[in-house]
Design an enzyme around this catalytic site. Structure first.
Site, PDB file in Angstrom:
ATOM      1  N   HIS A   1       0.716  -1.387  -0.193  1.00  0.00           N
ATOM      2  CA  HIS A   1      -0.003  -0.607   0.587  1.00  0.00           C
ATOM      3  C   HIS A   1       1.169   1.018  -0.382  1.00  0.00           C
ATOM      4  CE1 HIS A   1      -3.111   2.522   0.052  1.00  0.00           C
ATOM      5  NE2 HIS A   1      -3.267   1.934   1.203  1.00  0.00           N
TER       6      HIS A   1
ATOM      7  N   ASP B   1     -10.944  -4.396 -18.379  1.00  0.00           N
ATOM      8  CA  ASP B   1     -10.991  -4.792 -19.217  1.00  0.00           C
ATOM      9  C   ASP B   1     -10.142  -5.824 -20.249  1.00  0.00           C
ATOM     10  OD1 ASP B   1     -12.130  -6.352 -21.604  1.00  0.00           O
ATOM     11  OD2 ASP B   1     -13.376  -4.829 -22.664  1.00  0.00           O
TER      12      ASP B   1
END
Length: 449
Positions: A171, A390
């Site tokens: 992170h 996608d």
């Protein structure tokens, strides 16, 4: 090989040995400092995400349907790492607990896997997942913060032709927007783009402390007593914790808005009213001492709140964590509009000066951890639009958080989700003790809509 069970069905996952995927071409060998927002103690952790993709026969994504998603994604990943080359390096710590990336070009860790199961067999595709440890295997020695791969990725092919894309992020390197930008870059290259639509920008010095540093704002999110452990879990002594996802339909959100005065309905967002209601109901369900101070911590993207805004393509951590404060009694006994006002005021405190003050605080106070006692922490992932990523096989059925870390069971996520009727609403992933979850869900059932 792992054997797991879900929806009454056992299935096997066959994993190949983890491999390091380096950049496709040579990249600069250098040391790059993280910002003073990036390397704070509260962000020194690993965060997992997961997306589920089906085989869409009529989808024209630029790939032949016989192509292998593992092969396509691995190649795209190597290309993306040429311009996102810090991800291929390793974190080191310099004097003063300052983190930096040693851009070694070693690569990110990648796992190829196959499961003898279909998407339909997996049941409800939202957290919690009983099989998560199999679809994102925790490679021994990989989950540290220093000297380990900064990304762990597993692509699991499914028997139906779909696949699961799971990723774990160190992170300190990026927030939700930053890692979303990287994943979008990999997806665009996988679909045939020569370069991604957004060029990555490092520029971590933009969120460094001033010289000399000076704390100019109030930051209760970092009010951690000297004897307080930053890893303390408020639910640590409770054995019957329940993780669940709850769907809030547009009708339920509208019903909550009817509880507010007309002028406030026009000013507040869906996030404001839902967050205020959950904070209030959750507090009631936990039954704290009436005079106990309860806190709401909100994740706020600060990129557009600077003048000028942070440059497009900045992929570091630029998230602020402002806090709303109330007594348990005040929060519960007052009407919903009281909590909504607290939520809106907390969000409004995030300014350019606020972010500079946070960076200065990190330097002056030795990078303190977050105050999590009596805190409810909300992170809204809806604007990240992970559901648009996608790789060439269509958009995911679900893409979002994968699990709650043991030390952060106070954290709740919001994501977009469509219900069985095709309505797009808000899915709330949260954790409560069993006794409190029962009271909380009873409150939900009483909402109209």
């Amino acid at each position: 090989m792992g054997v797991v069970s879900t929806s009454g069905k056992s299935f096997q996952i066959m994993r190949q040995m983890p491999k390091l995927i380096p950049p496709a071409r040579p990249t600069p060998r250098e040391i790059k400092l993280l910002s003073d927002i990036d390397d704070q103690s509260g962000l020194r952790c690993q965060v997992p995400f997961v997306g589920f993709y089906r085989k869409e026969e009529n989808h024209d994504g630029g790939n032949n349907k016989e192509d292998d998603p593992v092969k396509i994604i691995k190649a795209a990943l190597a290309e993306a790492l040429v311009i996102y080359y810090p991800f291929a390096g390793r974190l080191i710590e310099k004097p003063g607990n300052k983190l930096a990336v040693d851009c070694t070009g070693e690569g990110v860790m990648f796992i190829e896997a196959d499961a003898d199961v279909t998407l339909e067999d997996l049941g409800e595709l939202q957290p919690p997942y009983p099989y998560f440890e199999e679809i994102l295997y925790d490679v021994p020695g990989s989950s540290g913060i220093l000297h380990t791969p900064l990304l762990l990725i597993q692509v699991t092919r499914l028997r139906c032709g779909g696949f699961i894309f799971a990723i774990r992020l160190n992170h300190t390197m990026s927030d939700g927007c930053g890692i979303g930008q990287f994943k979008k870059a990999v997806a665009e290259i996988a679909r045939g783009a020569a370069v991604p639509s957004v060029t990555p920008v490092w520029r971590r010095e933009l969120l460094n402390a001033r010289d000399p540093p000076r704390i100019t704002c109030i930051h209760p999110e970092y009010d951690v007593p000297a004897s307080y452990s930053t890893a303390k879990n408020p639910f640590a002594t409770i054995s019957d914790l329940v993780d669940t996802s709850i769907f809030f339909s547009p009708a339920k959100i509208s019903a909550l808005r009817t509880l507010l005065p007309a002028d406030l309905r026009l000013k507040c967002s869906d996030f404001d009213v839902l967050t205020a209601w959950i904070w209030r109901s959750r507090t009631r369900a936990l039954q704290p001492d009436p005079q106990e101070e309860v806190r709401l911590m909100i994740s706020v993207n600060s990129r557009s709140r600077s003048n000028p805004p942070l440059p497009e393509g900045y992929y570091g951590c630029a998230t602020a964590l402002p806090v709303a404060l109330a007594t348990a009694e005040g929060l519960i006994e007052n009407q919903l509009e009281y909590a909504v006002d607290l939520v809106m005021k907390a969000k409004s405190r995030v300014t350019e000066e606020y972010m500079k003050s946070v960076a200065d605080l990190m330097v002056l106070k030795g990078r303190p951890g977050l105050m999590v006692a009596s805190t409810f922490y909300i992170s809204d992932w809806r604007r990240l639009r992970y559901d648009q990523i996608d790789f060439g096989w269509g958009k995911p059925i679900y893409y979002g958080p994968a699990k709650l870390r043991p030390q952060m069971k106070i954290l709740s996520y919001y994501t977009w989700k469509k219900n069985k009727q095709g309505e797009e609403g808000i899915s709330v992933f949260l954790c409560l003790p069993k006794f409190a979850m029962e009271k909380f869900t009873a409150d939900i059932d009483r909402i109209g809509g």
